[in-house]
Write an enzyme that holds these catalytic residues in place. Structure first.
Site, PDB file in Angstrom:
ATOM      1  N   ASP A 268       0.865  -1.171   0.000  1.00 31.91           N
ATOM      2  CA  ASP A 268       0.000   0.000   0.000  1.00 31.91           C
ATOM      3  C   ASP A 268       0.905   1.223   0.000  1.00 31.91           C
ATOM      4  O   ASP A 268       1.553   1.523   1.009  1.00 31.91           O
ATOM      5  CB  ASP A 268      -0.901  -0.012   1.232  1.00 31.91           C
TER       6      ASP A 268
ATOM      7  N   SER B 202      -1.271  13.324 -15.153  1.00 22.37           N
ATOM      8  CA  SER B 202      -2.600  13.522 -15.730  1.00 22.37           C
ATOM      9  C   SER B 202      -2.651  14.903 -16.364  1.00 22.37           C
ATOM     10  O   SER B 202      -1.909  15.811 -15.948  1.00 22.37           O
ATOM     11  CB  SER B 202      -3.677  13.422 -14.639  1.00 22.37           C
TER      12      SER B 202
ATOM     13  N   TYR C  75      -7.681  16.143  -6.147  1.00 25.27           N
ATOM     14  CA  TYR C  75      -6.993  15.291  -7.135  1.00 25.27           C
ATOM     15  C   TYR C  75      -6.130  16.134  -8.073  1.00 25.27           C
ATOM     16  O   TYR C  75      -4.967  15.798  -8.324  1.00 25.27           O
ATOM     17  CB  TYR C  75      -8.019  14.490  -7.926  1.00 25.27           C
TER      18      TYR C  75
ATOM     19  N   LYS D  44      -1.968  16.110  -8.680  1.00 28.75           N
ATOM     20  CA  LYS D  44      -1.290  15.913  -9.959  1.00 28.75           C
ATOM     21  C   LYS D  44      -0.438  17.129 -10.342  1.00 28.75           C
ATOM     22  O   LYS D  44       0.603  16.981 -10.978  1.00 28.75           O
ATOM     23  CB  LYS D  44      -2.308  15.588 -11.048  1.00 28.75           C
TER      24      LYS D  44
END
Length: 244
Positions: free
Chosen positions: A64, A145, A159, A163
């Site tokens: 993880d 991304s 998010y 990125k």
């Protein structure tokens, strides 16, 4: 890719999507691949999708990447079992449905940062140390991304910020690798929308243009396969007619 034959690649988030496609592509290209994921059985199942010698080059390890102690332990195991890391693909990433201003969402926000940013940093640190002490001119690839370059997508909460951090970290790492006296490469690959589990079914079924995970795996092979003198610093990939 000839110079990487028999070398060791580590792929995080290898249980599905881009990570699974990349792990298979690197194994088919002749590399020994260690796929890291929380869902160990899904990485092991990828062997059934490989043929011939490639099947024996794919290994699975439970990790993880949001937990530093698991990263350190896993990379030590890789060092012991395989001799070290030559290529690292930081693919593991998550998205949580929330808003920055939503009440009681601290855990969701921290999960994203711990996985998308800190996990990437700690995996890179361990891989870099392995490469440097063995004088290996390795390669670190971040699966970024388009959201890491333009914060115009709706409902991306933290998010997009995670990125954007990857974009900044790529340049910071390039400079640090140089300062450390190495020729280790670092590359950010920034896809647009890709048909993976991170996208809601409603978006996948909406008819918007989508990339396939294999398109990004091909991009990883391209950047890793460049000559030692070439560093592809940023590679943006969008499906034809993408609207954002």
């Amino acid at each position: 890719m000839d110079r990487w034959e028999g070398k060791v690649a580590v792929v995080t988030g290898a249980s599905s999507g881009i990570g699974a496609a990349t792990a298979k592509a690197l194994a088919n290209a002749g590399m020994t691949v260690v796929g890291l994921a929380r869902r160990l059985e899904r990485v092991k199942a990828l062997k059934d999708e490989l043929e011939g010698p490639a099947r024996g080059r794919l290994y699975a390890a439970k990790c993880d990447v949001s937990k530093e102690e698991e990263i350190v332990k896993t990379f030590a195991w890789i060092e012991e079992q395989f001799g070290g890391v030559d290529v690292l693909v930081n693919n593991a990433g998550i998205f949580r449905h929330t808003k920055l201003v939503e009440a009681d969402n601290s855990e969701k926000l921290r999960e994203v940062i711990d996985t998308n940013v800190m996990g990437l940093v700690f995996c890179t640190r361990e891989a870099f140390q392995s490469m440097k002490k063995r004088s290996v001119d390795g390669h670190i690839v971040h699966i970024n991304s388009v959201a890491g370059h333009k914060a115009s997508l709706p409902n991306t909460n933290i998010y997009a910020a995670s990125k954007f951090a990857v974009t900044a970290l790529t340049e910071t790492m390039r400079l640090e690798f140089k300062t450390e006296g190495t020729k280790i490469k670092v590359t950010s690959i920034s896809p647009g929308a890709v048909r993976t589990e991170i996208l809601p079914e409603a978006i996948i079924n909406s008819g918007i243009p989508l990339l396939e995970a294999e398109d990004i795996a091909d991009a990883v092979l391209y950047v890793v396969g460049t000559p030692p003198r070439v560093q592809v610093h940023e590679l943006t990939i969008k499906p034809v007619c993408e609207s954002f």
